[in-house]
Design a protein around this motif. Structure first.
Motif, short mmCIF file in Angstrom:
data_model
loop_
_atom_site.label_atom_id
_atom_site.label_comp_id
_atom_site.label_asym_id
_atom_site.label_seq_id
_atom_site.Cartn_x
_atom_site.Cartn_y
_atom_site.Cartn_z
N MET A 1 0.89 -1.10 0.19
CA MET A 1 -0.21 0.04 0.03
C MET A 1 0.59 1.31 -0.27
O MET A 1 1.83 1.26 0.77
N THR A 2 0.25 2.33 -1.16
CA THR A 2 1.16 3.64 -0.47
C THR A 2 1.07 4.04 0.50
O THR A 2 0.16 4.20 0.93
N ALA A 3 2.04 5.38 0.45
CA ALA A 3 1.95 6.31 1.65
C ALA A 3 0.22 7.47 1.74
O ALA A 3 0.26 7.27 0.15
N ALA A 4 -0.62 7.68 2.37
CA ALA A 4 -1.48 8.77 2.65
C ALA A 4 -1.05 9.70 2.02
O ALA A 4 0.12 10.30 1.90
N LEU A 5 -1.98 10.21 1.13
CA LEU A 5 -2.12 11.49 0.52
C LEU A 5 -1.60 12.34 1.86
O LEU A 5 -2.77 12.08 2.59
N PRO A 6 -1.35 13.79 1.72
CA PRO A 6 -0.83 14.42 2.65
C PRO A 6 -2.04 15.72 2.99
O PRO A 6 -3.10 15.65 4.22
N SER A 7 -2.97 15.93 1.55
CA SER A 7 -3.50 16.87 1.02
C SER A 7 -4.19 16.79 0.21
O SER A 7 -3.88 16.39 -0.81
N LEU A 8 -5.87 17.68 0.18
CA LEU A 8 -6.40 17.43 -0.82
C LEU A 8 -7.47 18.37 -0.56
O LEU A 8 -7.35 19.82 -0.40
N GLY A 25 -4.98 11.23 10.50
CA GLY A 25 -5.49 10.02 11.18
C GLY A 25 -6.07 8.49 10.13
O GLY A 25 -6.07 9.36 8.80
N GLU A 26 -6.34 7.93 11.50
CA GLU A 26 -8.64 7.24 10.39
C GLU A 26 -9.00 6.93 10.95
O GLU A 26 -9.56 7.24 11.60
N ARG A 27 -9.61 6.10 9.92
CA ARG A 27 -10.71 5.97 10.30
C ARG A 27 -11.36 4.42 8.81
O ARG A 27 -11.28 5.06 7.99
N ASP A 28 -12.12 3.29 9.95
CA ASP A 28 -12.81 2.42 9.01
C ASP A 28 -11.37 1.71 8.40
O ASP A 28 -11.06 1.21 7.32
N GLY A 29 -10.34 2.25 9.01
CA GLY A 29 -8.39 1.87 8.28
C GLY A 29 -7.93 2.44 7.33
O GLY A 29 -7.32 1.31 6.67
N ARG A 30 -8.69 3.81 7.47
CA ARG A 30 -8.07 4.10 5.57
C ARG A 30 -7.73 5.54 6.34
O ARG A 30 -8.39 6.47 7.51
N PRO A 31 -7.52 6.41 5.36
CA PRO A 31 -6.44 7.62 5.60
C PRO A 31 -8.09 8.14 5.63
O PRO A 31 -9.06 7.98 5.42
N ALA A 32 -8.01 9.82 6.51
CA ALA A 32 -9.38 10.62 7.17
C ALA A 32 -8.97 12.30 6.82
O ALA A 32 -7.76 12.16 6.97
N TYR A 33 -9.56 12.60 6.10
CA TYR A 33 -8.70 13.58 5.83
C TYR A 33 -10.06 14.89 6.53
O TYR A 33 -11.21 15.11 6.49
N ARG A 34 -9.72 15.98 6.82
CA ARG A 34 -10.17 17.36 7.53
C ARG A 34 -10.14 18.49 6.63
O ARG A 34 -9.12 18.90 6.32
N ARG A 35 -11.61 19.22 6.32
CA ARG A 35 -11.75 20.53 6.40
C ARG A 35 -10.96 21.30 6.89
O ARG A 35 -10.90 21.53 8.03
N THR A 36 -10.03 22.52 6.50
CA THR A 36 -8.90 23.01 7.20
C THR A 36 -9.37 24.25 7.87
O THR A 36 -9.23 24.82 8.60
#
Length: 99
Positions: A1-8, A25-36
């Motif tokens: 698996m590749t490294a998670a993306l830092p930003s979207l 962090g992660e949620r349900d085993g996958r990366p989680a992203y929060r709006r800034t």
């Protein structure tokens, strides 16, 4: 698996408005992203696939082409929906700061 993306970033098609998301962090085993600038999340779940949600896990956006289950949110067109509004956004991956 590749490294998670830092930003979207989600770019609204109608006017170019940009919403940036950072990995938190992660949620349900996958990366989680929060709006800034708020409490909107871009996450994956077994029930919804990749989606955006606000407090209370209220879904506010999905990829336009349907359910997405890859390791990262797909860089494609997404449709947002809240109350009587709906917009199309292009999800773009931002390069890592050291790239």
């Amino acid at each position: 698996m590749t490294a998670a993306l830092p930003s979207l970033v989600f770019v609204r098609r109608v006017d170019g408005l940009r919403h940036r998301f950072e990995r938190v962090g992660e949620r349900d085993g996958r990366p989680a992203y929060r709006r800034t600038d708020g409490a909107v999340w871009c996450v994956w779940s077994h029930a919804e696939g990749w989606h955006c949600a606000i407090a209370g896990d209220i879904v506010t956006a999905h990829p336009l082409d349907g359910r997405a289950d890859g390791p990262e949110p797909p860089a494609t067109v997404w449709r947002s929906f809240k109350d009587d509004r709906s917009y199309l956004y292009d999800l773009r991956v931002l390069p890592a700061p050291d790239a």
